[in-house]
Design a protein around this motif. Structure first.
Motif, PDB file in Angstrom:
ATOM      1  N   SER A 157     -41.965  22.825  94.729  1.00 48.75           N
ATOM      2  CA  SER A 157     -41.120  21.639  94.894  1.00 48.75           C
ATOM      3  C   SER A 157     -41.490  20.873  96.167  1.00 48.75           C
ATOM      4  O   SER A 157     -41.674  19.647  96.146  1.00 48.75           O
ATOM      5  CB  SER A 157     -39.648  22.071  94.930  1.00 48.75           C
ATOM      6  N   ALA A 158     -41.629  21.603  97.286  1.00 49.16           N
ATOM      7  CA  ALA A 158     -41.987  20.948  98.548  1.00 49.16           C
ATOM      8  C   ALA A 158     -43.366  20.304  98.447  1.00 49.16           C
ATOM      9  O   ALA A 158     -43.585  19.179  98.916  1.00 49.16           O
ATOM     10  CB  ALA A 158     -41.951  21.965  99.696  1.00 49.16           C
ATOM     11  N   VAL A 170     -36.102  18.495 101.684  1.00 49.93           N
ATOM     12  CA  VAL A 170     -35.596  18.329 100.314  1.00 49.93           C
ATOM     13  C   VAL A 170     -35.281  19.695  99.702  1.00 49.93           C
ATOM     14  O   VAL A 170     -34.203  19.914  99.128  1.00 49.93           O
ATOM     15  CB  VAL A 170     -36.624  17.568  99.447  1.00 49.93           C
ATOM     16  N   VAL A 171     -36.227  20.628  99.852  1.00 52.74           N
ATOM     17  CA  VAL A 171     -36.031  21.951  99.258  1.00 52.74           C
ATOM     18  C   VAL A 171     -34.844  22.664  99.898  1.00 52.74           C
ATOM     19  O   VAL A 171     -34.018  23.276  99.204  1.00 52.74           O
ATOM     20  CB  VAL A 171     -37.322  22.793  99.400  1.00 52.74           C
ATOM     21  N   VAL A 172     -34.731  22.575 101.225  1.00 50.26           N
ATOM     22  CA  VAL A 172     -33.588  23.188 101.916  1.00 50.26           C
ATOM     23  C   VAL A 172     -32.277  22.610 101.376  1.00 50.26           C
ATOM     24  O   VAL A 172     -31.315  23.348 101.119  1.00 50.26           O
ATOM     25  CB  VAL A 172     -33.692  22.959 103.445  1.00 50.26           C
ATOM     26  N   PHE A 191     -37.904  13.406  93.010  1.00 50.40           N
ATOM     27  CA  PHE A 191     -38.958  14.083  92.253  1.00 50.40           C
ATOM     28  C   PHE A 191     -39.024  15.564  92.633  1.00 50.40           C
ATOM     29  O   PHE A 191     -39.118  16.446  91.756  1.00 50.40           O
ATOM     30  CB  PHE A 191     -40.299  13.388  92.537  1.00 50.40           C
ATOM     31  N   GLY A 192     -38.950  15.857  93.923  1.00 48.22           N
ATOM     32  CA  GLY A 192     -38.982  17.247  94.382  1.00 48.22           C
ATOM     33  C   GLY A 192     -37.828  18.059  93.814  1.00 48.22           C
ATOM     34  O   GLY A 192     -38.000  19.218  93.418  1.00 48.22           O
ATOM     35  N   GLY A 193     -36.659  17.434  93.735  1.00 48.45           N
ATOM     36  CA  GLY A 193     -35.510  18.119  93.155  1.00 48.45           C
ATOM     37  C   GLY A 193     -35.687  18.388  91.673  1.00 48.45           C
ATOM     38  O   GLY A 193     -35.362  19.475  91.179  1.00 48.45           O
ATOM     39  N   VAL A 194     -36.242  17.409  90.962  1.00 45.68           N
ATOM     40  CA  VAL A 194     -36.474  17.574  89.521  1.00 45.68           C
ATOM     41  C   VAL A 194     -37.517  18.655  89.279  1.00 45.68           C
ATOM     42  O   VAL A 194     -37.377  19.495  88.371  1.00 45.68           O
ATOM     43  CB  VAL A 194     -36.906  16.234  88.885  1.00 45.68           C
ATOM     44  N   ILE A 198     -44.647  16.631 105.662  1.00 44.92           N
ATOM     45  CA  ILE A 198     -44.391  18.077 105.566  1.00 44.92           C
ATOM     46  C   ILE A 198     -42.890  18.336 105.713  1.00 44.92           C
ATOM     47  O   ILE A 198     -42.286  19.078 104.932  1.00 44.92           O
ATOM     48  CB  ILE A 198     -45.177  18.843 106.671  1.00 44.92           C
ATOM     49  N   GLY A 199     -42.294  17.696 106.718  1.00 45.81           N
ATOM     50  CA  GLY A 199     -40.858  17.864 106.946  1.00 45.81           C
ATOM     51  C   GLY A 199     -40.044  17.393 105.755  1.00 45.81           C
ATOM     52  O   GLY A 199     -39.087  18.057 105.337  1.00 45.81           O
ATOM     53  N   LEU A 200     -40.449  16.266 105.193  1.00 39.81           N
ATOM     54  CA  LEU A 200     -39.719  15.717 104.050  1.00 39.81           C
ATOM     55  C   LEU A 200     -39.671  16.729 102.909  1.00 39.81           C
ATOM     56  O   LEU A 200     -38.599  16.984 102.341  1.00 39.81           O
ATOM     57  CB  LEU A 200     -40.391  14.418 103.583  1.00 39.81           C
TER      58      LEU A 200
END
Lengths: 205, 205, 205
Positions: free
Chosen positions: A179-180, A102-104, A157-160, A96-98
């Motif tokens: 994204s998250a 990433v989104v932050v 992947f989350g960034g993409v 969850i934190g990951l």
């Protein structure tokens, strides 16, 4: 929504710190040393991001990250015999934190006026460099580059996915959630099905 | 002149990344981990310089450094059996890059208004800290401080030569060329004739 | 007062550099590598503080820190057989430096407008991160988190004492002296009576 994000932030910080503290304890670090490793694991990635962005490191703006890391230390001290049974809970919190971290990292980088490719790099640094710094401190080869199932890849992947959401003109909050969630789902699937990046074969293998 | 400098920059980035990727592969890193080690080797020195100068890290201003590092990864994956035969070519590229990186570090530091001795330090950091960070990531004692023939000394030398050129009022472009060539030549000679800095004998030796 | 503070600063820098150079020599580093490890040990903590505060790293403003570190290198080279007999002197210098560095870190952070808890963290980073970076460079698990008697704890303690002094409205110079003396005394007592932070017992112990 505020409470949900805050919960994810604290749960992720707690789980990241726990991973640092547990590995430090396996190396016979003292309480204070384990606390430092826990803090570095939890805030190291975001600190590198903020230094590169020339922003004030986020954990210097409120003491909650050091406090949550301190609670993680007390938790390991108090419940050390039971910590191992909570592995699955910690894994869920960590993941969850990951996703949130990433989104932050992506959003903050875009706020600072950098292009999307820099934001994706910073999202990945935010999610993965804390674990890398943890492994440097405990003098091990970084786990996330060797055996962790798509840990860093899930960050990219989350960034993409965030980028794709912006191409579809989705509202920011929805893009962030998707994204998250993408990071979370990819990482859960990778661990469940033991998917990992192939080892790079060198000339001697 | 622009094309020649760009060629040196890319050749050096490629060779620095190759050195990180090869050492990561010897440690069983996965593809992504090796890519990160390659990037850190290539841009780590300049990033430390830019953070100390409070400048935006150079690689965040254009994606070419990450792309060239990615090409280095693909090269090692595709041609791994032949990579070892190219050792001499990589060494030449690495040394060309070293000369350029030192000069870039010196000039940028002077542009930021720091005195010459800081510029010489920053030139040395630009040339040598990427390799140091590479060795930290793969959990080895830094090679450049132990066995590399005058690697870091060549960086200091290049900075001092630049300083001497300015004392002679040589035009900037010429000073830069002479400085980079000095790094290149000293390093080539040191490797050819196996010249190195003496090991520091401790009280136990 | 100026001369006394300058003396403490140079004595601390010298002792910190000596500790880095000696450990580097035990690892067969060359002279230049040992010099770099010495510098990083001496200025690493303050550099991390200044990067986090977004200040120009203090050692870039005057060359004395690199010069004192160079003298430490020459000292080890020239007197290596006698260095071990000076262990107690180095320990006293190191502890004087520790007290001063903590106070400098606290005061500078408050000058930059951060709250007291950030200042205490920065004082601790100033005093302890140089040693941590030294151990990363020589590829050892950080000593200060494992076996050093209250090294990092003494830094935190000094920061807390400074805070208590401000609560009592003591004048700044007196607060700084009391804080530095607190670090010095706690560390001396901890070494004399072998007081240390308990090792964190992990689930496997």
């Amino acid at each position: 929504m505020f409470n949900f994000i805050t919960f994810c932030d604290y749960a992720g910080t707690f789980a990241f710190a726990i991973s640092g503290i547990r590995l430090a304890s396996a190396k016979q670090f003292d309480w204070f040393g384990a606390y430092v490793v826990g803090i570095v694991t939890a805030v190291g990635g975001g600190s590198v991001r903020d230094i590169l962005l020339n922003a004030t490191p986020f954990w210097m703006e409120q003491p909650s990250y050091l406090i949550v890391s301190g609670l993680a230390l007390l938790f390991v001290i108090a419940f050390r015999k039971y910590v191992i049974r909570l592995n699955y809970t910690f894994f869920i919190f960590d993941t969850i934190g990951l996703g949130l971290f990433v989104v932050v990292g992506v959003v903050k980088t875009l706020d600072y006026g950098f292009p999307m490719w820099v934001a994706i790099v910073m999202g990945t640094i935010t999610g993965s460099f804390g674990g890398m710094m943890r492994d440097i401190l405990i003098n091990e080869e970084p786990l996330i580059f060797r055996k962790e199932n798509l840990y860093a890849i899930a960050c990219v992947f989350g960034g993409v996915v965030y980028y794709l959401c912006t191409l579809l003109f989705l509202p920011p909050a929805l893009s962030q959630f998707i994204s998250a969630a993408s990071v979370f789902i990819l990482r859960i699937l990778a661990v469940k099905y033991r998917i990992s990046v192939p080892v790079l074969k060198g000339e001697e293998n």
